[in-house]
Design a protein around this motif. Structure first.
Motif, PDB file in Angstrom:
ATOM      1  N   PRO A   1       0.823  -1.201   0.000  1.00  0.00           N
ATOM      2  CA  PRO A   1       0.000   0.000   0.000  1.00  0.00           C
ATOM      3  C   PRO A   1       0.860   1.256   0.000  1.00  0.00           C
TER       4      PRO A   1
ATOM      5  N   THR B   1       1.532   5.392   1.073  1.00  0.00           N
ATOM      6  CA  THR B   1       1.537   6.112   2.345  1.00  0.00           C
ATOM      7  C   THR B   1       1.213   7.565   2.100  1.00  0.00           C
TER       8      THR B   1
ATOM      9  N   THR C   1      -3.700   4.379  10.109  1.00  0.00           N
ATOM     10  CA  THR C   1      -4.887   3.669   9.679  1.00  0.00           C
ATOM     11  C   THR C   1      -4.749   3.321   8.208  1.00  0.00           C
ATOM     12  N   THR C   2      -5.344   2.216   7.800  1.00  0.00           N
ATOM     13  CA  THR C   2      -5.416   1.846   6.394  1.00  0.00           C
ATOM     14  C   THR C   2      -6.818   2.173   5.905  1.00  0.00           C
TER      15      THR C   2
ATOM     16  N   ASN D   1     -10.309   2.446   3.996  1.00  0.00           N
ATOM     17  CA  ASN D   1     -11.211   1.401   3.503  1.00  0.00           C
ATOM     18  C   ASN D   1     -12.176   1.970   2.469  1.00  0.00           C
TER      19      ASN D   1
ATOM     20  N   TRP E   1      -8.874   5.887  -2.348  1.00  0.00           N
ATOM     21  CA  TRP E   1      -7.607   5.680  -1.649  1.00  0.00           C
ATOM     22  C   TRP E   1      -7.571   4.347  -0.914  1.00  0.00           C
ATOM     23  N   ASP E   2      -8.388   3.420  -1.335  1.00  0.00           N
ATOM     24  CA  ASP E   2      -8.480   2.141  -0.644  1.00  0.00           C
ATOM     25  C   ASP E   2      -7.104   1.499  -0.462  1.00  0.00           C
ATOM     26  N   THR E   3      -6.821   1.009   0.736  1.00  0.00           N
ATOM     27  CA  THR E   3      -5.584   0.339   1.181  1.00  0.00           C
ATOM     28  C   THR E   3      -4.418   1.297   1.419  1.00  0.00           C
ATOM     29  N   VAL E   4      -4.610   2.602   1.240  1.00  0.00           N
ATOM     30  CA  VAL E   4      -3.531   3.558   1.509  1.00  0.00           C
ATOM     31  C   VAL E   4      -3.348   3.726   3.015  1.00  0.00           C
ATOM     32  N   LYS E   5      -2.098   3.697   3.474  1.00  0.00           N
ATOM     33  CA  LYS E   5      -1.794   3.928   4.882  1.00  0.00           C
ATOM     34  C   LYS E   5      -1.689   5.423   5.163  1.00  0.00           C
TER      35      LYS E   5
END
Length: 279
Positions: free
Chosen positions: A1, A3, A176-177, A179, A183-187
């Motif tokens: 993912p 950042t 947080t990741t 959901n 930006w799904d799965t971006v930390k």
């Protein structure tokens, strides 16, 4: 993912010197906002109207335009002011946490205090405080490391000038990741929501937000997604050091919005008498 980091707007520090009875102002100065380097200036005033000629605290400070936090603290026992800030090395994604200090009301500055760490290109200083005086002077600072496990690290120097440092990891996994949504799965890290101070007994304290969960929603007019937003719930945690060990407690919970502009501001944490105040 991937950042994502948040913008920092703490490009100046304003404090009152109780020992010397004057105001101090330190600010990052650059010929262009988008420039990669600049200077930190300091000026003082006894009445808030007339200010001294600015002195240069540090020049050629290399940093991106959104990661320029500056923290300043005066000793309450002697004429001493310290300023904590970051300088980046874009060639190897390292960050240099620096402290410059003055013993003559900003007339001259010493920049030998240097905490060099492989922090990553968006790691950030979370505060700076001075306690004690003379040979018993201690520097307190810390950083939020947005690489690897997203650590919050406390750093201190007990040699009165910042030549040697010791570090302790206070918390890990502070991110947080996202959901759903674009930006799904971006930390996402939260260095703007971390703050350090010391209490009346010169013991370090850290407030931080630990994100729990989030969901994507529409942030626009009439339901049109102009800006993707994520409603995030977080636990507010108070960490404190007692007898060399760190302990934490939960203060409460909060909800806020993450969007591509990252409008929320950094925390401000300080002690008034024996009471901690956070804004």
């Amino acid at each position: 993912p991937g950042t994502v980091g948040q913008e920092s707007n703490t490009q100046f520090a304003f404090e009152y010197n109780e020992f010397g009875n004057y105001f101090g102002l330190a600010a990052f100065a650059s010929s262009t906002f988008g420039g990669d380097s600049g200077e930190i200036w300091f000026t003082s005033s006894t009445d808030g109207v007339n200010w001294s000629t600015a002195s240069i605290v540090a020049d050629s400070v290399t940093t991106s335009n959104i990661y320029r936090p500056i923290y300043m603290d005066f000793s309450t026992e002697e004429e001493f002011v310290g300023i904590g800030y970051m300088s980046e090395n874009n060639l190897n994604d390292q960050s240099n946490l620096l402290v410059s200090y003055s013993t003559d009301q900003g007339g001259s500055w010493n920049d030998s205090a240097d905490l060099w760490s492989d922090l990553g290109d968006i790691s950030i200083i979370i505060g700076f405080q001075v306690s004690g005086s003379g040979s018993s002077r201690i520097f307190h600072t810390g950083f939020y490391n947005t690489t690897g496990t997203f650590d919050i690290v406390y750093a201190s120097s007990t040699d009165n000038v910042g030549s040697g440092w010791s570090t302790t990891t206070v918390a890990s996994g502070v991110y947080t990741t996202l959901n759903g949504g674009p930006w799904d799965t971006v930390k996402v890290g939260f260095h703007n929501l971390v703050a350090l101070s010391v209490d009346n007994n010169d013991s370090p304290r850290i407030f931080y937000y630990k994100p729990d969960e989030n969901y994507c929603t529409d942030c626009g007019v009439g339901g049109e997604m102009v800006i993707p937003c994520y409603i995030t719930t977080s636990t507010i945690i108070y960490a404190y050091q007692e007898n060399g060990s760190w302990t934490s407690s939960t203060v409460g919970n909060s909800r806020f919005v993450i969007d591509e502009h990252n409008f929320y501001q950094p925390l401000d944490f300080q002690y008034v008498d024996q009471y901690p105040l956070i804004f």
